[in-house]
Design a protein around this motif. Structure first.
Motif, PDB file in Angstrom:
ATOM      1  N   LEU A   1     107.214  58.246  10.074  1.00  0.00           N
ATOM      2  CA  LEU A   1     108.514  58.885  10.255  1.00  0.00           C
ATOM      3  C   LEU A   1     109.627  57.846  10.271  1.00  0.00           C
ATOM      4  O   LEU A   1     110.677  58.026   9.635  1.00  0.00           O
TER       5      LEU A   1
ATOM      6  N   SER B   1     106.626  63.534   8.773  1.00  0.00           N
ATOM      7  CA  SER B   1     105.590  62.556   8.464  1.00  0.00           C
ATOM      8  C   SER B   1     104.411  62.762   9.396  1.00  0.00           C
ATOM      9  O   SER B   1     104.548  63.314  10.495  1.00  0.00           O
TER      10      SER B   1
ATOM     11  N   ASP C   1     103.602  63.895   3.746  1.00  0.00           N
ATOM     12  CA  ASP C   1     104.976  63.854   4.218  1.00  0.00           C
ATOM     13  C   ASP C   1     105.847  64.871   3.476  1.00  0.00           C
ATOM     14  O   ASP C   1     105.496  65.325   2.382  1.00  0.00           O
TER      15      ASP C   1
END
Length: 426
Positions: free
Chosen positions: A267, A261, A233
């Protein structure tokens, strides 16, 4: 005689033979005969270098290229004035190849979208030349603003892909090898403003509430958060406004935070954590937080279709390309709006090398490779690889069934609206 393909999972794709050899040869010859014209299209778009949603000359160039060869072209459909659609054949199945043509501010075609456009046009023309024998339809869709606006999500919301059964496109890259499928990162932005109270910074600082302190605290909080997120990420933050006079307590300061992500759930989780950091910065400084999530739609990770990627891999190997089927997080993690389509319809987004020299994307140097002899060769090879993959899909119902099974096994059609819901405040 076609050989049985091996599925990336290790399973045999029993009975899949693709398009007849005679059609494949004709498609390949059509594209190779267009090599000089496709190079001129690529170099012309490279020289125009228009940013997202402003690609008016670029799309006009591509449209005239197709009209000159007898294909009706629609420009400006689906609410985007620089979109493009051309179609050959009739009915189903219907496969689409996607073109991009937007550039980067100050960098030009440092992401090589001129190569993407020329390869897509070449692939479309190759398949269109044999569509009567293949059956079904082939569509070329020009998709604006990949770099700065998620044009593909906007097109999808407007119905551009409602009649499409599968999607293919490619992206230029540099280095020794190429991939037939790769993992990309989801990405979304949040625009942040902190509203404080202005005061004289020397005579009455106690009367002020410093918005710059808030944005700095938010920046530091995000920097600390980076230590505690998955290695795949990413978090980026840019302070865009911190006040205008040094002797005045800033009443307004702003920043942009970008979140990436490897999967949609990641995310959503990371977005919520960023929201909490921003709220904490406002609380500790006595300022008011204002956020605008997703000023343009968020990008989702690409879900590559194994069956289609396998066919593309075979065709590019036959062109002498050093291509692997391994799924890779190319370049350490970049993002593309093709991800938003790949959770709606079976899709592939392979890479094609335009230089053996490793050069970072989004640079002037990468853009130079995009108009090099290697870049021009990649257009023809990539167009052939995409075209033959589309031809296989149209000609072989077993491939279509395997692509559908792979798509469903990976999660099927996802609720994109739910995935792109902004995080909630406390």
């Amino acid at each position: 005689m076609k050989t049985v393909e091996t599925h990336p999972s290790g399973l045999a794709l029993t009975g899949i033979i693709g398009a007849p050899d005679s059609l494949a040869r004709n498609i390949t010859a059509t594209i190779e005969d267009l090599a000089t014209d496709l190079r001129e299209l690529s170099h012309g778009i490279h020289g125009i270098a228009e940013v997202g949603f402003e690609e008016r000359l670029s799309v006009a160039f591509a449209a005239e290229f197709l009209r000159y060869r007898g294909f009706p072209v629609q420009v400006g459909r689906y609410g985007l004035r620089t979109s493009l659609r051309a179609e050959a054949g009739s009915g189903s199945p219907k496969v689409a190849v996607l073109a991009e043509y937007d550039a980067l501010p100050g960098v030009g075609h440092g992401c090589g979208h001129n190569v993407i456009c020329a390869a897509a046009v070449g692939a479309f023309l190759g398949v269109a030349s044999q569509i009567g024998e293949l059956g079904g339809s082939v569509v070329l869709l020009g998709t604006p603003a990949e770099e700065n606006g998620n044009g593909k999500e906007l097109l999808a919301r407007a119905g551009a892909f409602d009649d499409i059964d599968a999607v293919v496109m490619l992206h230029p890259f540099t280095g020794e090898y190429e991939v037939s499928s790769f993992a990309s990162l989801a990405v979304r932005d949040v625009e942040v403003s902190f509203h404080g109270v202005a005061a004289h910074a020397s005579s009455a600082p106690q009367m002020g509430r410093n918005a710059l302190d808030a944005v700095v605290a938010a920046y530091q909080g995000i920097a600390a958060l980076r230590q505690h997120i998955p290695a795949t990420d990413r978090l980026h933050c840019l302070i865009v406004d911190g006040g205008s006079a040094v002797n005045v307590v800033p009443h307004l300061a702003s920043a942009v935070v970008e979140i990436r992500s490897l999967d949609p759930d990641g995310l959503a989780d990371l977005s919520q954590r960023v929201q909490h950091v921003l709220e904490g910065a406002a609380l500790m400084t006595g300022t008011r937080l204002e956020t605008t999530w997703d000023p343009f739609p968020a990008y989702l990770p690409v879900r590559s279709n194994d069956a289609l990627a396998g066919r593309y891999h075979g065709h590019m190997s036959s062109r002498g390309r050093n291509i692997t089927r391994e799924t890779e997080l190319v370049g350490g993690g970049w993002s593309t709006d093709l991800g938003n389509l790949s959770v709606r319809v079976p899709s592939i987004h392979p890479t094609v090398s335009i230089s053996r020299e490793n050069t970072p994307m989004h640079t002037v140097e990468f853009g130079q490779h995009a108009i090099s002899p290697e870049g021009d060769a990649a257009i023809v090879d990539g167009a052939v690889g995409l075209a033959l993959t589309m031809a296989d899909y149209l000609a072989d119902d077993r491939l279509r069934e395997q692509a559908k099974l792979d798509f469903e096994a990976a999660g099927g059609v996802l609720d994109v609206e739910r995935l792109l819901t902004p995080p909630s405040g406390e």
